[in-house]
Enzyme design. Structure first.
Site, mmCIF file in Angstrom:
data_model
loop_
_atom_site.group_PDB
_atom_site.id
_atom_site.type_symbol
_atom_site.label_atom_id
_atom_site.label_comp_id
_atom_site.label_asym_id
_atom_site.label_seq_id
_atom_site.Cartn_x
_atom_site.Cartn_y
_atom_site.Cartn_z
ATOM 1 N N HIS A 1 0.825 -1.223 0.000
ATOM 2 C CA HIS A 1 0.000 0.000 0.000
ATOM 3 C C HIS A 1 0.855 1.267 0.000
ATOM 4 O O HIS A 1 0.536 2.232 0.694
ATOM 5 C CB HIS A 1 -0.945 0.035 1.204
ATOM 6 N N HIS A 2 1.934 1.263 -0.758
ATOM 7 C CA HIS A 2 2.827 2.426 -0.762
ATOM 8 C C HIS A 2 2.974 3.008 -2.168
ATOM 9 O O HIS A 2 4.069 3.344 -2.607
ATOM 10 C CB HIS A 2 4.208 2.022 -0.212
ATOM 11 N N GLN A 3 1.857 3.177 -2.869
ATOM 12 C CA GLN A 3 1.939 3.647 -4.259
ATOM 13 C C GLN A 3 2.441 5.096 -4.330
ATOM 14 O O GLN A 3 2.008 5.944 -3.545
ATOM 15 C CB GLN A 3 0.555 3.583 -4.932
#
Ligand SMILES: Cc1cc2nc3c(=O)[nH]c(=O)nc-3n(C[C@H](O)[C@H](O)[C@H](O)COP(=O)(O)OP(=O)(O)OC[C@H]3O[C@@H](n4cnc5c(N)ncnc54)[C@H](O)[C@@H]3O)c2cc1C
Length: 364
Positions: A293-295
């Protein structure tokens, strides 16, 4: 579990790093958390909530920005869906902070983006910016899960994950490219994982983690209407170097999970599982990979022709009245987690926008 997982890492030869924000990330560490008074100190609590009474702040909840309003390269406001009613908000300056997946989407819905691709989905290009939606990067995880039979694993003091490490998948690399994480629960790969996993409730997980990916994905639109979904193609593990690094990380997690310090729970590896040898991990990693979840990166700042945002003013190249201040402007994903770097971007953008010196910013 927190102490024992650190000891397990040290038993495999890792060095304890008391502060991975000190300049060198390498080694095994206690995870640093944004916690105050026992609660996560998120950006809402830290920055916005204390300003709620200020007369110059209005927050519209349940309000969806549909597109930007543009008049001859000047952004003049936003079209919004306010609880089912479509209206417009005028502004001499719009600061876009919708995140790495939604900021490029909003630009493209407004005709700002790769002109040829916009034409393909029947959107009239207003401003050709080929880099919008490109350069999507993320951190990636692949779990090594141990069951502990009838023995529950104690939770951490404040979070299920309290220990991690940064390591080089290849000793010749200049900096670590993997970040294995310990979780005191079994984290079966689900959601978007190619192969969904399930199993017993008692257990723990060591997540193999890839944090300097070479693969690049993209965000595009599927059609011209607000209800036409955006398309996110992470292009995960498209570069063999990424596969090799994540395999190395999973291999390291297997080794740590077998360390003596964790033996009191009599762990048995169930994923990848004893039938998968270290030499056969590529298929497992490809089937179990999930997002961390680190876009970032889809409205990249820079000065070249595919960059989107000017690094010193945060303005979108070629337009007036539009800035972006979120994770989308990072040119390259940081090795560490992305929340603090995004906050740093926002603080710097705020300083530039109000014309105050950058060093004048104080942390709440
Ligand atoms: C489940 C999860 C766990 C995470 N855990 C960590 C962690 O432990 N540590 C860490 O460092 N990072 C973590 N991250 C990553 C971190 O949250 C992000 O890097 C960071 O929040 C990015 O900030 P941003 O401002 O770019 O985007 P966001 O925080 O995503 O903010 C964008 C906002 O814009 C809103 N929005 C989007 N489109 C529209 C629209 N059209 N109209 C109106 N509003 C819109 C969204 O609802 C959202 O509130 C996690 C992320 C997730 C999803």
């Amino acid at each position: 579990m927190t102490v024992r997982s650190r000891t397990a890492g040290e038993q495999t030869g890792l060095t304890y790093n008391p502060d991975y924000n000190s300049g060198s990330v390498e080694g095994i560490s206690r995870i640093q958390l944004n916690v105050r008074d026992g609660k996560r100190l998120n950006t809402w609590r830290a920055y916005l909530k204390p300003r709620l009474g200020d007369g110059n702040l209005t927050i519209l909840t349940s309000t969806h920005a549909r597109r930007l309003l543009i008049d001859d390269k000047q952004v003049t406001g936003v079209e919004v869906d306010f609880r089912g009613r479509v209206g417009t908000l005028s502004a001499h300056e719009v600061i876009l902070t919708s995140g790495a997946l939604a900021s490029p989407e909003l630009l493209m819905r407004s005709g700002i983006g790769p002109a040829d691709e916009l034409c393909e989905v029947d959107i009239d290009p207003v401003h050709d910016l080929p880099g919008v939606g490109k350069n999507l990067q993320d951190h990636w995880l692949s779990p090594v899960i141990f069951t502990t039979g009838s023995q529950p694993v104690p939770m951490g003091e404040v979070a299920p994950a309290e220990v991690h490490l940064f390591a080089k998948s290849d000793p010749d690399l200049p900096v670590p490219d993997t970040q294995p994480l310990f979780f005191s629960v079994p984290m079966y790969a689900q959601d978007s994982a190619p192969n969904v996993q399930s199993g017993p409730v008692n257990g723990f997980t060591l997540q193999g983690g890839l944090v300097r990916p070479a693969s690049r994905g993209e965000v595009t639109l599927s059609g011209p209407n607000p209800q036409d979904p955006s398309l996110v193609n992470p292009n995960v593990l498209s570069e063999q170097a990424d596969v090799d690094a994540l395999v190395a990380s999973v291999r390291q997690c297997r080794e740590i999970g077998r360390a003596e310090a964790l033996s009191r729970w009599q762990p048995t590896e169930i994923f990848p599982g004893p039938e998968v040898s270290d030499d056969e991990l590529e298929d497992y990693v490809r089937g179990s990979v999930v997002t961390y979840h680190h876009q970032v990166g889809t409205c990249r700042m820079g000065q070249d022709e595919t960059s989107v945002v000017d690094p010193s003013t945060f303005k979108v190249h070629g337009l007036e009245g539009l800035c972006i201040a979120d994770a989308s402007i990072m040119p390259q994903i940081p090795t560490g987690n992305t929340n603090a770097p995004t906050i740093m971007i926002a603080e710097r953008a705020a300083a530039v926008l109000v014309g105050s010196p950058l060093e004048g910013i104080t942390t709440p």
